[in-house]
Design an enzyme around this catalytic site. Structure first.
Site, mmCIF file in Angstrom:
data_model
loop_
_atom_site.group_PDB
_atom_site.id
_atom_site.type_symbol
_atom_site.label_atom_id
_atom_site.label_comp_id
_atom_site.label_asym_id
_atom_site.label_seq_id
_atom_site.Cartn_x
_atom_site.Cartn_y
_atom_site.Cartn_z
ATOM 1 N N GLU A 248 2.329 6.666 -1.119
ATOM 2 C CA GLU A 248 3.339 5.661 -1.419
ATOM 3 C C GLU A 248 3.702 5.766 -2.905
ATOM 4 O O GLU A 248 2.795 5.889 -3.728
ATOM 5 C CB GLU A 248 2.825 4.251 -1.131
ATOM 6 N N GLY B 88 -4.133 -0.516 -7.476
ATOM 7 C CA GLY B 88 -5.359 -1.146 -6.986
ATOM 8 C C GLY B 88 -5.938 -0.448 -5.770
ATOM 9 O O GLY B 88 -7.105 -0.074 -5.745
ATOM 10 N N ALA B 89 -5.114 -0.275 -4.755
ATOM 11 C CA ALA B 89 -5.591 0.340 -3.526
ATOM 12 C C ALA B 89 -4.382 0.657 -2.649
ATOM 13 O O ALA B 89 -3.274 0.213 -2.933
ATOM 14 C CB ALA B 89 -6.527 -0.600 -2.776
ATOM 15 N N MET B 90 -4.639 1.406 -1.572
ATOM 16 C CA MET B 90 -3.527 1.839 -0.717
ATOM 17 C C MET B 90 -3.913 1.732 0.754
ATOM 18 O O MET B 90 -4.981 2.179 1.161
ATOM 19 C CB MET B 90 -3.154 3.275 -1.105
ATOM 20 N N GLU B 91 -2.980 1.166 1.525
ATOM 21 C CA GLU B 91 -3.250 0.755 2.907
ATOM 22 C C GLU B 91 -3.066 1.863 3.944
ATOM 23 O O GLU B 91 -2.805 1.565 5.109
ATOM 24 C CB GLU B 91 -2.311 -0.405 3.249
ATOM 25 N N ASN B 92 -3.195 3.138 3.600
ATOM 26 C CA ASN B 92 -3.001 4.230 4.554
ATOM 27 C C ASN B 92 -3.657 3.900 5.894
ATOM 28 O O ASN B 92 -4.777 3.420 5.944
ATOM 29 C CB ASN B 92 -3.644 5.514 4.021
ATOM 30 N N HIS C 244 -6.134 -7.662 1.335
ATOM 31 C CA HIS C 244 -4.728 -7.267 1.220
ATOM 32 C C HIS C 244 -4.464 -5.961 1.974
ATOM 33 O O HIS C 244 -3.545 -5.886 2.794
ATOM 34 C CB HIS C 244 -4.370 -7.130 -0.262
ATOM 35 N N GLU C 245 -5.274 -4.958 1.702
ATOM 36 C CA GLU C 245 -5.029 -3.656 2.350
ATOM 37 C C GLU C 245 -5.273 -3.759 3.846
ATOM 38 O O GLU C 245 -4.555 -3.169 4.649
ATOM 39 C CB GLU C 245 -5.895 -2.555 1.733
ATOM 40 N N GLU D 235 5.099 -6.321 0.886
ATOM 41 C CA GLU D 235 4.243 -6.720 -0.230
ATOM 42 C C GLU D 235 4.222 -8.231 -0.446
ATOM 43 O O GLU D 235 3.166 -8.827 -0.610
ATOM 44 C CB GLU D 235 4.625 -5.978 -1.509
#
Ligand code: TRP
Ligand code: ZN
Length: 901
Positions: free
Chosen positions: A126, A268-272, A304-305, A327
């Site tokens: 992303e 912060g992080a990624m929701e793959n 969140h993720e 988001e």
């Protein structure tokens, strides 16, 4: 070839993709020095689009071969220019396109696409990183099922991960030192949700059974040796999974949920899908290394993720203009999770404070944009406080207008209609409206309008008729965004907003008056949500027995700037008695702002601008903290931040003087420290830890208030400071076992010009040098220090062996700490702070444009300062603008900063 002149993209130009990709099969082979990616795409002409060639995005790819339905493609049938591979007509309606490319993950310092971190390989796709892995129509409305085989050296990369479920694994036939694993993801997804990992990691395993009884394997992967720091993240994950079932009826859908922590990560992080990749900052925690805030950050980011699996992945965005669709909604969901698992009031206070520090200034500056921007040059620049946090406020307002049940019905309808689709913000609002029957036509304007609306209120009580009349007026001035729209010939959106105003009347005895609007048969409730839909509206309440004090915008029901004249006595009444905890805090903040603005007007000197009533109110807060909720007391004692005060000065038409703001704020703290010393001491003593560390609500609140007291006591005169405070700081630093108290002491000491400071910093470094996240804190406390010479010290720290411009966490800790969280030194009158930022941004933009661009945002408010500072800032900005081959991320930010005004 790529051109780096920013090209502006417009929402109005959206067109559906000419070609759809039904399935992607990837083979990723990782070698020393390069990776080879073979891709097979099942392409299909989109019946809903105009005929055109197949255009694939690709960036920094070395094309080795292209075949169509198994036959090598003649060079006349394709062109590879400007980051695009175009396959020219005529083309069959469906076909198989195979490409082989080589890439260089070891040289990928942008951390977008496939990159190396320590000894492993990780991806970040992303928003537009997938095109740096292989040729693909890299846009979120192209959704495909993915399968991926990852192949690498077995000894160095025992874990080979990708999205979905593992399907097969084996040894490479021609080289037994190499192995492969094939992954299959049954859910169609856009390319930005693709992920792979090849690394040697430790894994914490757990299990979860969904509400409907499906077993899920949970795995958290971390750098070897860090397993003892994963427990909290795992607990947070299970809590989040249960919460989403209970609150929204949403269950997990794959057999496996993986989280991989990596030390080099831009965000912060990624929701793959099925394979989240996290910044270590939001995974690793142990009482001696992580603070209460870190623990809470982990809860929130893990949730969140996880929540993105439905709001983002199952239903995704049609295009990047719709980013807030996923988001804003997912931040709202993680906020609600936080409120349900911690204190709702404290959570809300912290969110609103973050909004005021980060989003209001953004909306007032050169990068202002609505939560759904109409144009952008670089999408990475729009992962902003506006899209995320104001986006969440917009969702929250719908929740307020529809009520909890109406909102839930809207969510249910949204998933019923759009599961598996890429949709728009309008689709979301339509589901909310259709499910609830609440007309949201006017409300939609929140998606298109930039800027923080001002809400002006006046009220009058008529004792004779026992009526209270409230008049509300809304104003929203054009921002830099409207100027940019006009420049590019775009229609400017205006129009009145639909603002939910939660409202109550507090009687002299502190109780809420029952509310009866004129025309209503009887009173009902003590908090009403008034819908302001006109420029000005008047509301009349009947049968109010005595002159009330108005409590407006309870729980901060709308992201607006409130203009309402209330006396000090009225604010003190609200502080003491409002049934809405948020507004009790808010009344204190308004009172403090008023006092501080008077102090700023007085040049920050002396203390005759500090009313005794304010000191007394703070004293009551301390007493309440002991008897009631210490967390709320700690929030109340936290004076408005310097950046928030700066915006208050601007709102009054003033020029920001960061020295005066700083001096006034410190003067107020010192005055409170002197006047309330006994209370601070009493609370500090009473809240001494009684149990082993746990990051639970009660302890967190106690530590917050106790450390706030200690920090106030550290504002005392030298004698008391040396005899009574510094020894306590030293004990807290040495006691160990609890980073919350340790870093609180170090941060306090870092502001003190005492010999103990150097020793403490040196000792801390020696003790923690092998824990990267703790060393980040060590850089931060120095970057944010009040002391003279901080800019020079930050320059020196940039030469420290532990500083690394390639590591985003380090850059955020030291450089963003300085530029973003130390306004007085960043905006130093001699321009040295700006010069430092310009040096870093110029060098960093070539390595990591996303991070450089975030740092560049520190200049947003440069025109609100005096002429000399403006001259220094302009020189710094122009120096950055002149850098050869400037990355478009930075070019957009700097360009807007120089052009607005
Ligand atoms: N979608 C991620 C989130 O909010 C954000 C993100 C992670 C991101 N990495 C990124 C955005 C890199 C842009 C670039 O959870
Ligand atoms: Zn997100």
């Amino acid at each position: 070839m790529r051109t780096d002149t920013p090209v502006t993209l417009f929402l109005k130009d959206y067109a559906p993709p000419a070609w759809l990709i039904d399935a992607v099969d990837l083979h990723v082979a990782i070698f020393d020095g390069h990776a080879e990616i073979k891709s097979r795409l099942a392409c299909r002409r989109n019946p809903a689009a105009q005929a055109s060639p197949l255009v694939l995005n690709g960036e920094a790819l070395e094309l080795m071969s292209v075949t169509l339905d198994g036959a090598a493609l003649d060079p006349t049938r394709y062109a590879c220019v400007d980051d695009r591979l175009t396959i020219v007509a005529p083309l069959p309606d469906t076909f198989r396109l195979e490409t082989t490319v080589h890439i260089h993950p070891d040289r990928n310092t942008q951390l977008s696409g496939l990159y190396k971190s320590k000894d492993g390989y990780f991806t970040q796709c992303e928003a537009e990183g997938f095109r740096r892995i292989t040729f693909f129509p890299d846009r979120p409305d192209v959704m495909a099922t993915f399968s991926c085989t990852v192949e690498a050296d077995r000894a160095r990369f025992p874990h080979l991960l990708s999205n979905g479920n593992p399907a097969k694994a084996g040894a490479c036939e021609d080289d037994a030192t190499r192995h492969w694993v094939r992954w299959e993801d049954p859910f169609p997804k856009p390319a930005y949700l693709f992920a792979l990992v090849a690394a040697k990691l430790d894994v914490l395993e757990d299990r979860y059974t969904t509400a409907s009884g499906r077993p899920v394997k949970l795995e958290i992967y971390v750098e070897p040796g860090k397993l003892d720091q994963c427990g909290h993240a795992m607990a947070a994950l299970k809590k989040a999974m249960r919460w989403d079932e209970q609150r929204f009826g949403l269950e997990y859908d794959l057999d496996r949920y993986m989280i991989v922590a990596v030390g080099d990560f831009n965000m912060g992080a990624m929701e793959n899908k099925g394979l989240n990749i996290f910044n270590t900052k939001y995974v690793l925690a142990r009482p001696d290394t992580a603070t209460d805030a870190d623990y809470q950050g982990i809860d929130r980011v893990v949730a969140h993720e996880y929540f993105h699996n439905w709001t983002g992945n199952r239903v995704t965005c049609r295009d990047w203009f719709q980013l807030s669709l996923k988001e804003g909604l997912t931040v709202f969901r993680d906020q609600e999770f936080g409120a349900d698992t911690h204190s709702r009031a404290v959570t809300r206070i912290q969110e609103v404070r973050a909004l005021r520090v980060g989003q209001f200034p953004e909306d007032a500056g050169p990068m202002a944009h609505p939560i759904r921007p109409a144009s952008y040059a670089e999408i990475n620049n729009f992962y902003t406080a506006t899209v995320y946090n104001k986006g969440a406020e917009v969702i929250r307002m719908m929740h307020t207008l529809l009520g909890r049940d109406g909102f839930r019905r809207g969510m249910d309808l949204y998933f019923e209609r759009h599961d598996g689709q890429a949709v728009t913000c309008d689709d979301f609002v339509a589901a909310m409206q259709d499910a609830s029957g609440v007309d949201l036509a006017q409300f939609r304007r929140w998606y298109a309008r930039a800027g923080t609306p001002r809400l002006h209120a006046t009220g009058a009580y008529d004792a004779e008729t026992q009526r209270y009349t409230l008049a509300l007026t809304q104003h929203l001035a054009p921002t830099a965004y409207e100027k940019r729209l006009a420049e590019s010939g775009q229609p400017v959106i205006d129009g009145v907003l639909h603002i939910p105003v939660a409202f109550g009347l507090v009687l002299p005895d502190g109780r809420d008056a029952p509310l009866q609007l004129a025309g209503e048969p009887a009173a009902s409730g003590t908090t009403r949500v008034l819908s302001l839909t006109a420029p000005t509206q008047t509301f009349v309440f009947e049968a109010i027995p005595a002159a009330p004090v108005v409590s407006l915008l309870r729980d901060f029901s709308a992201p607006v700037q409130l203009e309402f004249e209330q006396t000090d006595a009225e604010l003190a009444h609200l502080m003491a008695t409002d049934s809405d905890a948020f507004n009790r805090w808010e009344a204190g903040q308004r009172l403090a702002t008023r006092v501080l603005l008077a102090g700023i007007a007085a040049g920050g000197v002396g203390c005759d601008w500090i009313p005794d009533a304010f000191v007394a109110a703070c004293g009551r807060v301390l007493d309440d903290g002991l008897r009631g909720d210490p967390a709320l007391a700690a929030e109340a004692l936290n004076l408005p931040a310097e950046t928030v005060l700066a915006e208050a000065v601007v709102a009054q038409g003033g020029i920001i003087d960061p020295d005066v703001i700083h001096t006034a704020r410190v003067a107020l703290r010192r005055h409170l420290a002197a006047r309330l010393r006994d209370s601070f001491e009493a609370v500090w003593t009473a809240l001494a830890p009684a149990a082993a560390y746990a990051p639970d609500g009660a302890q967190v609140g106690q530590r917050a208030l106790r450390n706030a007291c200690l920090a106030y006591l550290a504002e005392s005169d030298t004698d008391y400071l040396k005899s009574s405070v510094v020894p306590r700081l030293a004990v807290q630093l040495k006691a160990g076992g609890n980073m919350t108290d340790e870093i609180a002491a170090l941060a306090t000491l870092a502001n003190l010009d005492l010999p103990e400071r150097e020793a403490a910093l040196a000792d801390f470094y020696t003790r923690w040098q092998t824990e990267a996240l703790v060393i980040d804190k060590w850089f931060s406390v120095q970057a944010t220090s009040r002391l003279h010479g901080t800019v020079t010290h930050v320059r020196a720290l940039m030469q420290h062996p532990a500083f690394d411009l390639k590591n985003p966490n380090r850059v955020y800790a030291l450089i963003r700490g300085f530029c973003g969280a130390n306004p007085r030194h960043f905006h130093a009158a001699d321009g040295n702070g700006y010069a430092l930022a310009a040096d870093v941004i110029s060098e960093l933009q070539a390595m990591n444009p996303q991070v450089a661009s975030r740092i560049a945002r520190s200049f947003d408010r440069w025109r609100q300062f005096d002429a000399d500072r403006q001259a220094h800032a302009r020189a710094a900005l122009e120096r950055i603008a002149a850098v050869e081959g400037l990355a478009k991320d930075v070019a957009e930010v700097i360009g807007n900063a120089l052009k607005a005004g």
